[in-house]
Design an enzyme around this catalytic site. Structure first.
Site, PDB file in Angstrom:
ATOM      1  N   GLN A 247      -9.228  -5.889  12.112  1.00 34.22           N
ATOM      2  CA  GLN A 247      -8.700  -4.936  11.131  1.00 34.22           C
ATOM      3  C   GLN A 247      -9.396  -3.571  11.197  1.00 34.22           C
ATOM      4  OE1 GLN A 247      -8.459  -6.825   7.203  1.00 34.22           O
ATOM      5  NE2 GLN A 247      -6.407  -7.567   7.733  1.00 34.22           N
TER       6      GLN A 247
ATOM      7  N   LYS B 202     -17.704  -0.343   5.606  1.00 36.39           N
ATOM      8  CA  LYS B 202     -18.093  -1.288   4.564  1.00 36.39           C
ATOM      9  C   LYS B 202     -19.598  -1.298   4.334  1.00 36.39           C
ATOM     10  CE  LYS B 202     -17.516  -5.997   2.870  1.00 36.39           C
ATOM     11  NZ  LYS B 202     -16.862  -7.318   3.066  1.00 36.39           N
TER      12      LYS B 202
ATOM     13  N   GLU C 198       0.818  -1.224   0.000  1.00 37.82           N
ATOM     14  CA  GLU C 198       0.000   0.000   0.000  1.00 37.82           C
ATOM     15  C   GLU C 198       0.850   1.272   0.000  1.00 37.82           C
ATOM     16  OE1 GLU C 198      -2.648  -3.159   1.921  1.00 37.82           O
ATOM     17  OE2 GLU C 198      -0.548  -2.537   2.127  1.00 37.82           O
TER      18      GLU C 198
END
Length: 560
Positions: free
Chosen positions: A114, A163, A51
């Site tokens: 996470q 999400k 990333e």
């Protein structure tokens, strides 16, 4: 029409004219990646190896094109891996939009798998950031983020999207992108004061920084410098804002600037600073910096006025607009005697390097010769970075990409990928050190997988060169943890990742390897073996005045 949050993300990117995104998928951002898959003919996605490589690539794309760079990452470690790249962009005022996705709204603040507060983490290193918990605010947030990234002093913006927001639906209405235009509102009194200072000056000296490139002010700056008839120096970030082949150019200023530039700043009666912020690597001892001069600063950010150096007067606003207004009112000046004085310094104190053998400066000059000065040069951070700044003659803006403010080792390879994606017409060369390459070498695989024909030139001295230089000069040659003399073979490494590898131990071998690299249309790595004790000259010792710049000849005189 009813769209999901993921669909809104992609549609808003298309509104903004985004054609390339750099990133790495994960669970929290899967909905966005699924939607991106359906639009792969409109937005190209470059899957990086890490990333951090994605954030550096987005940064390099932005610097090379002047557009906003975009990168994606998932939650948790995916998001935190962007942080160094975001900070790099922030320190150099680069427009970037980083989009991360997080755990669902109901899981936020519960130390979920996470989960990380990426908005909180990046607050000090972004112009603004958002966490979008309501899908009805998503489209407007994305649109505002692009405006913020570009408007005024540019910089990075982060958008974090849970999400479940990417899965929810709401009504979406397309909108055209807002064109961000510079403000023409400049204080007339400040302009008149600036003109008066320029007119009465007998020894003006001009320093240009990265702001001239960010504001697309190179043409206006050139006309201004010629009207003032003054010598011109640049900061590390200012390379390319003024043609370095011009007779007025004196070389870079500061810790590793030329003596002509450092002496010019010390002896001038007016220092005009255009789009630069007085970094400590420029000023040296601030109490001694330009002590004989009035200082006139042009900058878009009022916070930069009197922050590091006390100035005499300043003009706040977009540099392009400031220069347009000054150029329309300023009469042609004549400072022939002053220019002759500075030219005598240029002749007396040229940049030099060993006459024989493979060396960092020679490699940079050979790259300049073979590319005919028409390449985008990217660097990592260290000795090779300074040699690139000193010995490649930049004549156009957005052709020198480097981490100036944060000094990020590992920046260049990802940034060169982004630059090549943004400017496929240009030869893109990343000049690296062997220490820096170890931090981002996995992005060679990214270039090979996507057939991005960048040229990676490794100045390999088997040490952490700049740190070793300081150890040699200021730490009595105690080389603590700076020797990299191990068995790593960069040529085999490049070949294993799908690139072409060459090793150069002589000038002739490098000439041949680089000439071939220019014709291959594939990613290439050239491992250049140089002496471990080669140094960057001149140099200003920490805490010293830039007037006290010294080089190898000075050290020999002192020893005698």
């Amino acid at each position: 029409m009813q769209l999901t949050g993921a669909e809104i993300v992609v549609e808003c990117l298309k509104e903004q004219g985004v054609d390339t995104v750099f990133g790495y998928p994960g669970g929290a951002i899967l909905n966005v990646y699924d939607e991106l898959y359906k639009h792969s003919n409109e937005i190209r996605h470059i899957l990086t190896s890490h990333e951090q490589g994605a954030s550096h690539a987005a940064d390099g794309y932005a610097r090379a094109t002047g557009k906003v760079g975009v990168c994606f990452a998932t939650s948790g470690p995916g998001a935190t891996n962007l942080v160094t790249g975001i900070a790099t962009a922030y320190m150099d005022s680069i427009p970037l939009v980083a989009i991360t996705c997080n755990v669902g709204v109901s899981l936020l603040g519960k130390d979920s798998f996470q989960e990380i507060d990426i908005a909180g983490i990046t607050m000090p290193i972004t112009k603004h950031n958002y966490i979008v918990k309501d899908i009805n605010q998503l489209a407007d947030t994305i649109r505002k983020s692009f405006i913020i990234a570009k408007k005024g002093r540019p910089g990075p913006v982060l958008i974090d999207i849970p999400k479940d927001v990417t899965a929810a639906k709401t009504e979406y209405t397309p909108q055209p992108a807002v064109q961000v235009m510079p403000s023409s509102d400049i204080d007339e009194r400040d302009l008149e004061t600036a003109l008066a200072m320029i007119r009465r000056s007998e020894r003006p000296f001009i320093c240009v920084g990265g702001g001239a490139i960010l504001s697309d002010a190179a043409e206006e700056f050139y006309r201004f410098a010629k009207k003032v008839d003054a010598p011109v120096t640049d900061t590390l970030m200012g390379h390319g804002a003024f043609p370095e082949t011009d007779e007025l150019y004196t070389g870079m200023v500061g810790m590793h600037g030329t003596k002509a530039s450092d002496y010019g700043v010390d002896e001038c009666d007016l220092l005009i600073v255009a789009g630069a912020r007085f970094s400590d690597r420029v000023t040296g001892n601030v109490n001694e910096f330009a002590k004989n001069a009035e200082i006139l600063q042009f900058d878009i950010d009022a916070a930069e006025m009197n922050k590091n150096v006390l100035i005499t007067e300043g003009v706040i606003g977009d540099l392009k607009v400031i220069l347009e207004k000054l150029n329309s009112r300023l009469e042609q000046q004549d400072h022939t005697q002053w220019k002759e004085r500075i030219n005598s310094y240029k002749e007396k104190y040229p940049l030099v390097y060993p006459a024989e053998g493979l060396s960092g400066p020679w490699v940079v000059e050979e790259i300049y010769r073979q590319t005919e000065g028409d390449a985008i040069v990217v660097t990592e951070v260290g000795q090779h970075q300074m040699w690139a700044a000193q010995f490649y003659q930049f004549t156009e803006p957005r052709t020198f990409l480097t981490s100036g403010g944060l000094g990020t080792m590992g920046y260049g390879l990802g940034a060169s990928i982004g630059a090549k994606m943004g400017r496929p017409d240009k030869t893109v060369v990343n000049i690296a050190g062997d220490g820096c390459l170890r931090m981002n070498m996995n992005e060679i695989a990214t270039a090979a997988r996507n057939n991005i024909p960048i040229i990676e030139v490794v100045i390999n001295n088997h040490v952490l060169g700049m740190v070793r230089q300081w150890q040699d000069l200021f730490y009595e040659q105690r080389y603590s943890q700076t020797v990299l003399n191990d068995a790593v073979d960069f040529v085999k490494l490049a070949e294993a990742m799908g690139a072409v590898g060459y090793r150069a131990q002589t000038r002739e071998e490098f000439q041949k390897a680089f000439a071939e690299a220019l014709t291959l249309g594939r990613p290439v790595l050239i491992d250049c073996q140089i002496d471990k004790d080669e140094k960057v000259w001149p140099m200003v010792a920490p805490g010293a005045a830039i007037r006290d710049a010294f080089d190898e000849a000075d050290m020999k005189k002192k020893a005698d």
